[in-house]
Design an enzyme around this catalytic site. Structure first.
Site, short mmCIF file in Angstrom:
data_model
loop_
_atom_site.label_atom_id
_atom_site.label_comp_id
_atom_site.label_asym_id
_atom_site.label_seq_id
_atom_site.Cartn_x
_atom_site.Cartn_y
_atom_site.Cartn_z
N ASP A 14 0.87 -1.18 0.00
CA ASP A 14 0.00 0.00 0.00
C ASP A 14 0.90 1.23 0.00
O ASP A 14 2.10 1.14 0.28
CB ASP A 14 -0.89 -0.01 1.25
CG ASP A 14 -1.77 1.23 1.34
OD1 ASP A 14 -2.43 1.56 0.34
OD2 ASP A 14 -1.79 1.88 2.40
N SER A 15 0.30 2.38 -0.25
CA SER A 15 1.04 3.63 -0.20
C SER A 15 1.49 3.96 1.23
O SER A 15 2.35 4.80 1.43
CB SER A 15 0.15 4.77 -0.71
OG SER A 15 -1.06 4.80 0.03
N CYS A 77 -3.72 -1.06 -2.01
CA CYS A 77 -4.00 0.36 -2.26
C CYS A 77 -4.95 0.50 -3.45
O CYS A 77 -4.66 -0.01 -4.55
CB CYS A 77 -2.67 1.05 -2.57
SG CYS A 77 -2.85 2.80 -2.91
N GLU A 156 -6.28 9.28 9.64
CA GLU A 156 -4.93 9.14 10.22
C GLU A 156 -4.81 9.93 11.52
O GLU A 156 -4.07 9.55 12.42
CB GLU A 156 -3.86 9.55 9.20
CG GLU A 156 -3.92 8.61 8.01
CD GLU A 156 -2.61 8.36 7.32
OE1 GLU A 156 -1.60 8.98 7.67
OE2 GLU A 156 -2.60 7.50 6.40
N CYS A 188 -11.21 3.22 -0.98
CA CYS A 188 -9.94 3.72 -0.45
C CYS A 188 -9.68 2.96 0.85
O CYS A 188 -10.61 2.70 1.62
CB CYS A 188 -10.04 5.22 -0.19
SG CYS A 188 -8.61 5.91 0.67
N HIS A 190 -8.62 3.76 3.65
CA HIS A 190 -8.93 4.39 4.93
C HIS A 190 -10.43 4.41 5.26
O HIS A 190 -10.81 4.58 6.41
CB HIS A 190 -8.43 5.83 4.94
CG HIS A 190 -6.94 5.97 4.95
ND1 HIS A 190 -6.13 5.38 4.02
CD2 HIS A 190 -6.12 6.63 5.81
CE1 HIS A 190 -4.87 5.67 4.27
NE2 HIS A 190 -4.82 6.43 5.36
N1 DGL Z 1 -4.04 3.83 0.08
C1 DGL Z 1 -4.66 4.87 -0.71
C2 DGL Z 1 -5.86 4.28 -1.47
O1 DGL Z 1 -6.44 3.29 -1.08
C3 DGL Z 1 -5.10 6.03 0.16
C4 DGL Z 1 -3.96 6.86 0.71
C5 DGL Z 1 -3.14 7.54 -0.37
O2 DGL Z 1 -3.64 8.49 -1.02
O3 DGL Z 1 -2.02 7.12 -0.61
O4 DGL Z 1 -6.22 4.81 -2.48
#
Ligand code: DGL
Length: 274
Positions: A14-15, A77, A156, A188, A190
């Site tokens: 993931d990012s 992600c 977050e 997403c 989050h």
């Molecule tokens: N993990 C990213 C997503 O699911 C969200 C956070 C980011 O923008 O890196 O798109």
């Protein structure tokens, strides 16, 4: 008949740490699998970056995971799934699963009105990947997409059930009301933490789809089908997961444990791969 198994770990990336919502589901649904997770915290967020940038980052991370002998890779992600998945699937020697197809499939299965919403990062929405995935499965289903970038920092910050977050949710979701959706994909990593707030804003008539939860089920099916599922550990021993990050942010542990819903496996900080 003996069923083929594979004890190698499953790679997940993931990012940042949002992908731990997907890990939480993988741990719950596939408790025998050993997970190697990479969170690209140093380059977060991906949600406003270009397809070229996110594809490059994703390739670098996958090379890192393959060096750890992973048997398959889960792109946790949504943004990386939206922008980089076709390249990864075409190039990598192991199966690669993103979160978008499973989220789209679940939305198509659950909608009765044929009107589905998707909330996601700006780059995911711009890519149109969710709409394309829904259309490929059910061309008659109408898809409305909406970028909700402020949800990532709010989650977050731990502002989950918070008046500011409820206000932001109202701002983002009110324009969707006219579309009379009955299903909303949380596109997403989050957003599953905001299920309560989003459910209150939209009311009981809208089903929320957690793409990560759906993806964990799809990964389980794929591993079983390809003879890649982990063998049953002797004595039911718990797998030893590994967590790699490209940076260690402040207050990392508390935030990450909120996503994972349990204590973290050992964390190692490594340079950005590439
Ligand atoms: N993990 C990213 C997503 O699911 C969200 C956070 C980011 O923008 O890196 O798109």
């Amino acid at each position: 008949m003996t069923v083929a198994t594979d004890a190698r770990p499953l790679g997940v990336f993931d990012s940042g740490i949002g992908g731990l919502t997907v890990v939480r589901e993988l741990m719950r649904q596939l408790p025998g699998e050993t997970l190697v997770y990479f969170g690209d915290v140093a380059r977060l967020p991906y949600g406003n970056k270009s397809p070229e940038g996110v594809t490059r980052f994703s390739r670098e991370i996958c090379a890192f995971l393959l060096e750890r002998d992973v048997k398959a890779i889960v792109v946790a992600c949504n943004t990386a799934s939206a922008l980089a998945l076709p390249a990864l699937v075409a190039e990598l020697p192991v199966p690669v699963v993103g979160v978008i197809e499973s989220g789209a499939r679940a939305a198509v299965a659950r909608t009765k009105s044929g009107r589905v919403g998707v909330i996601a990062t700006a780059s995911t929405v711009k890519s149109g990947a969710y709409a394309a995935a829904v259309r490929a499965l059910a061309p008659a289903v109408e898809v409305v997409e909406r970028a909700c970038p402020l949800f990532v920092p709010l989650v977050e910050e731990g502002w989950i059930d918070h008046p500011v977050t409820r206000q932001v949710a109202h701002e983002y979701l009110a324009p969707l009301e006219d579309h009379r959706l009955d299903t909303l994909v949380l596109g997403c990593t989050h957003y599953p933490l905001l299920e309560g707030v989003l459910g209150q804003e939209l009311g009981a008539g809208v089903t929320l789809i957690d793409s990560g939860r759906e993806t964990a089920a799809a990964v389980g099916a794929l591993l079983a089908e390809r003879g890649l599922a982990a063998p049953v550990a002797p004595g039911g021993k718990a797998p030893r997961h590994a967590l790699y990050l490209s940076d260690l942010p402040l207050a990392f542990t508390a935030t990450a444990e909120r996503f994972l819903g349990r204590a973290l496996p050992p964390v190692q900080v490594v340079p950005v791969p590439g």
